[in-house]
Design a protein around this motif. Structure first.
Motif, PDB file in Angstrom:
ATOM      1  N   ILE A  95     130.112  53.785  -0.332  1.00  0.00           N
ATOM      2  CA  ILE A  95     129.172  53.248  -1.622  1.00  0.00           C
ATOM      3  C   ILE A  95     129.273  52.133  -2.548  1.00  0.00           C
ATOM      4  O   ILE A  95     129.073  51.247  -3.311  1.00  0.00           O
ATOM      5  CB  ILE A  95     128.221  54.174  -2.870  1.00  0.00           C
ATOM      6  N   ASP A  96     131.043  51.630  -1.839  1.00  0.00           N
ATOM      7  CA  ASP A  96     131.033  50.737  -2.918  1.00  0.00           C
ATOM      8  C   ASP A  96     130.453  49.308  -2.161  1.00  0.00           C
ATOM      9  O   ASP A  96     130.575  49.251  -1.272  1.00  0.00           O
ATOM     10  CB  ASP A  96     132.399  50.156  -1.623  1.00  0.00           C
ATOM     11  N   GLY A  97     130.817  48.647  -3.314  1.00  0.00           N
ATOM     12  CA  GLY A  97     129.463  47.343  -3.340  1.00  0.00           C
ATOM     13  C   GLY A  97     128.321  46.967  -3.340  1.00  0.00           C
ATOM     14  O   GLY A  97     127.792  46.264  -2.925  1.00  0.00           O
ATOM     15  N   MET A  98     127.666  48.673  -2.769  1.00  0.00           N
ATOM     16  CA  MET A  98     126.256  48.767  -3.154  1.00  0.00           C
ATOM     17  C   MET A  98     125.502  49.183  -4.762  1.00  0.00           C
ATOM     18  O   MET A  98     126.141  49.301  -5.598  1.00  0.00           O
ATOM     19  CB  MET A  98     125.742  50.676  -2.929  1.00  0.00           C
ATOM     20  N   GLY A  99     125.169  48.473  -4.885  1.00  0.00           N
ATOM     21  CA  GLY A  99     124.320  48.707  -6.261  1.00  0.00           C
ATOM     22  C   GLY A  99     123.215  49.629  -6.381  1.00  0.00           C
ATOM     23  O   GLY A  99     123.503  50.600  -5.976  1.00  0.00           O
ATOM     24  N   VAL A 100     123.218  49.647  -7.684  1.00  0.00           N
ATOM     25  CA  VAL A 100     122.708  51.181  -8.640  1.00  0.00           C
ATOM     26  C   VAL A 100     121.317  51.635  -8.026  1.00  0.00           C
ATOM     27  O   VAL A 100     121.449  52.916  -7.566  1.00  0.00           O
ATOM     28  CB  VAL A 100     122.618  50.566 -10.235  1.00  0.00           C
ATOM     29  N   VAL A 101     120.765  51.252  -7.466  1.00  0.00           N
ATOM     30  CA  VAL A 101     119.366  51.836  -6.864  1.00  0.00           C
ATOM     31  C   VAL A 101     119.759  52.065  -5.234  1.00  0.00           C
ATOM     32  O   VAL A 101     119.504  53.441  -5.028  1.00  0.00           O
ATOM     33  CB  VAL A 101     118.310  50.156  -6.481  1.00  0.00           C
ATOM     34  N   THR A 102     120.463  51.558  -4.885  1.00  0.00           N
ATOM     35  CA  THR A 102     120.979  51.849  -3.317  1.00  0.00           C
ATOM     36  C   THR A 102     121.358  53.465  -3.704  1.00  0.00           C
ATOM     37  O   THR A 102     121.430  53.855  -3.216  1.00  0.00           O
ATOM     38  CB  THR A 102     121.705  50.955  -2.735  1.00  0.00           C
ATOM     39  N   ARG A 103     122.457  53.118  -4.613  1.00  0.00           N
ATOM     40  CA  ARG A 103     123.107  54.596  -4.861  1.00  0.00           C
ATOM     41  C   ARG A 103     122.430  55.857  -5.226  1.00  0.00           C
ATOM     42  O   ARG A 103     122.875  56.761  -4.676  1.00  0.00           O
ATOM     43  CB  ARG A 103     124.197  54.273  -6.163  1.00  0.00           C
ATOM     44  N   LEU A 104     121.602  55.619  -5.244  1.00  0.00           N
ATOM     45  CA  LEU A 104     120.146  56.283  -6.096  1.00  0.00           C
ATOM     46  C   LEU A 104     120.115  57.183  -5.367  1.00  0.00           C
ATOM     47  O   LEU A 104     120.076  58.411  -5.205  1.00  0.00           O
ATOM     48  CB  LEU A 104     119.692  55.953  -7.345  1.00  0.00           C
ATOM     49  N   ARG A 105     119.120  56.140  -4.498  1.00  0.00           N
ATOM     50  CA  ARG A 105     118.325  56.347  -2.725  1.00  0.00           C
ATOM     51  C   ARG A 105     119.267  57.385  -2.660  1.00  0.00           C
ATOM     52  O   ARG A 105     118.624  58.399  -1.409  1.00  0.00           O
ATOM     53  CB  ARG A 105     118.039  55.353  -2.085  1.00  0.00           C
ATOM     54  N   LEU A 106     120.662  57.196  -2.238  1.00  0.00           N
ATOM     55  CA  LEU A 106     121.766  57.553  -1.509  1.00  0.00           C
ATOM     56  C   LEU A 106     121.590  59.375  -1.986  1.00  0.00           C
ATOM     57  O   LEU A 106     122.077  60.089  -1.408  1.00  0.00           O
ATOM     58  CB  LEU A 106     122.463  57.523  -1.145  1.00  0.00           C
ATOM     59  N   ILE A 107     121.592  59.234  -3.596  1.00  0.00           N
ATOM     60  CA  ILE A 107     122.225  60.644  -3.792  1.00  0.00           C
ATOM     61  C   ILE A 107     120.999  61.463  -3.998  1.00  0.00           C
ATOM     62  O   ILE A 107     120.749  62.534  -3.844  1.00  0.00           O
ATOM     63  CB  ILE A 107     122.440  60.696  -5.493  1.00  0.00           C
ATOM     64  N   ILE A 108     119.240  61.222  -4.116  1.00  0.00           N
ATOM     65  CA  ILE A 108     118.185  62.051  -4.295  1.00  0.00           C
ATOM     66  C   ILE A 108     117.686  61.958  -3.135  1.00  0.00           C
ATOM     67  O   ILE A 108     116.728  62.670  -3.503  1.00  0.00           O
ATOM     68  CB  ILE A 108     117.584  61.231  -5.863  1.00  0.00           C
ATOM     69  N   ASP A 109     117.830  60.973  -2.433  1.00  0.00           N
ATOM     70  CA  ASP A 109     117.529  60.948  -0.909  1.00  0.00           C
ATOM     71  C   ASP A 109     115.506  61.810  -0.642  1.00  0.00           C
ATOM     72  O   ASP A 109     115.959  62.781  -0.463  1.00  0.00           O
ATOM     73  CB  ASP A 109     118.520  61.869  -0.055  1.00  0.00           C
ATOM     74  N   ASP A 110     114.858  61.274  -1.526  1.00  0.00           N
ATOM     75  CA  ASP A 110     113.718  61.641  -1.858  1.00  0.00           C
ATOM     76  C   ASP A 110     112.549  61.012  -1.196  1.00  0.00           C
ATOM     77  O   ASP A 110     112.973  59.216  -1.181  1.00  0.00           O
ATOM     78  CB  ASP A 110     113.324  61.906  -3.192  1.00  0.00           C
ATOM     79  N   ASP A 111     111.621  59.972  -2.114  1.00  0.00           N
ATOM     80  CA  ASP A 111     110.331  59.514  -2.164  1.00  0.00           C
ATOM     81  C   ASP A 111     110.581  58.544  -3.075  1.00  0.00           C
ATOM     82  O   ASP A 111     109.727  57.815  -3.139  1.00  0.00           O
ATOM     83  CB  ASP A 111     108.723  60.292  -1.528  1.00  0.00           C
ATOM     84  N   GLY A 112     111.646  58.791  -3.292  1.00  0.00           N
ATOM     85  CA  GLY A 112     112.001  57.049  -4.608  1.00  0.00           C
ATOM     86  C   GLY A 112     111.337  57.014  -6.121  1.00  0.00           C
ATOM     87  O   GLY A 112     111.135  56.297  -6.593  1.00  0.00           O
ATOM     88  N   GLU A 113     111.375  58.840  -6.177  1.00  0.00           N
ATOM     89  CA  GLU A 113     111.300  58.725  -7.530  1.00  0.00           C
ATOM     90  C   GLU A 113     112.130  60.293  -8.039  1.00  0.00           C
ATOM     91  O   GLU A 113     112.319  60.393  -7.895  1.00  0.00           O
ATOM     92  CB  GLU A 113     109.848  59.876  -7.877  1.00  0.00           C
ATOM     93  N   LEU A 114     111.737  59.925  -9.973  1.00  0.00           N
ATOM     94  CA  LEU A 114     112.911  60.962 -10.104  1.00  0.00           C
ATOM     95  C   LEU A 114     112.455  60.901 -11.397  1.00  0.00           C
ATOM     96  O   LEU A 114     111.770  60.579 -12.382  1.00  0.00           O
ATOM     97  CB  LEU A 114     114.147  59.935  -9.996  1.00  0.00           C
ATOM     98  N   TYR A 115     112.479  62.560 -11.802  1.00  0.00           N
ATOM     99  CA  TYR A 115     112.753  62.413 -13.424  1.00  0.00           C
ATOM    100  C   TYR A 115     113.117  62.818 -13.676  1.00  0.00           C
ATOM    101  O   TYR A 115     114.285  63.506 -13.562  1.00  0.00           O
ATOM    102  CB  TYR A 115     111.162  63.979 -13.347  1.00  0.00           C
ATOM    103  N   GLU A 116     113.711  62.854 -15.589  1.00  0.00           N
ATOM    104  CA  GLU A 116     114.996  62.937 -16.027  1.00  0.00           C
ATOM    105  C   GLU A 116     114.781  63.384 -17.419  1.00  0.00           C
ATOM    106  O   GLU A 116     113.965  62.460 -17.977  1.00  0.00           O
ATOM    107  CB  GLU A 116     116.191  61.312 -15.596  1.00  0.00           C
TER     108      GLU A 116
END
Length: 57
Positions: free
Chosen positions: A8-29
């Motif tokens: 994850i070094d050098g990746m943007g925030v959105v890319t990091r979140l995609r790796l973490i949630i590994d979902d269809d691209g939606e998150l509720y918080e």
């Protein structure tokens, strides 16, 4: 899911979140306590707040 720190070094925030949630691209918080959900609840089951944020990636 655990992600290697080197990967994850050098990746943007959105890319990091995609790796973490590994979902269809939606998150509720919950805006109050930060709890995360796969679907939008009417109120947060953790703290009872009705302020739920919705993010699409």
């Amino acid at each position: 899911m655990r992600v290697c720190a080197k990967r994850i070094d050098g990746m943007g925030v959105v890319t990091r979140l995609r790796l973490i949630i590994d979902d269809d691209g939606e998150l509720y918080e919950c805006r109050n306590c930060g709890s995360k959900f796969d679907h939008e609840p009417d109120t947060c089951p953790t703290c009872g707040s009705g302020e739920i944020a919705h993010y699409e990636f």
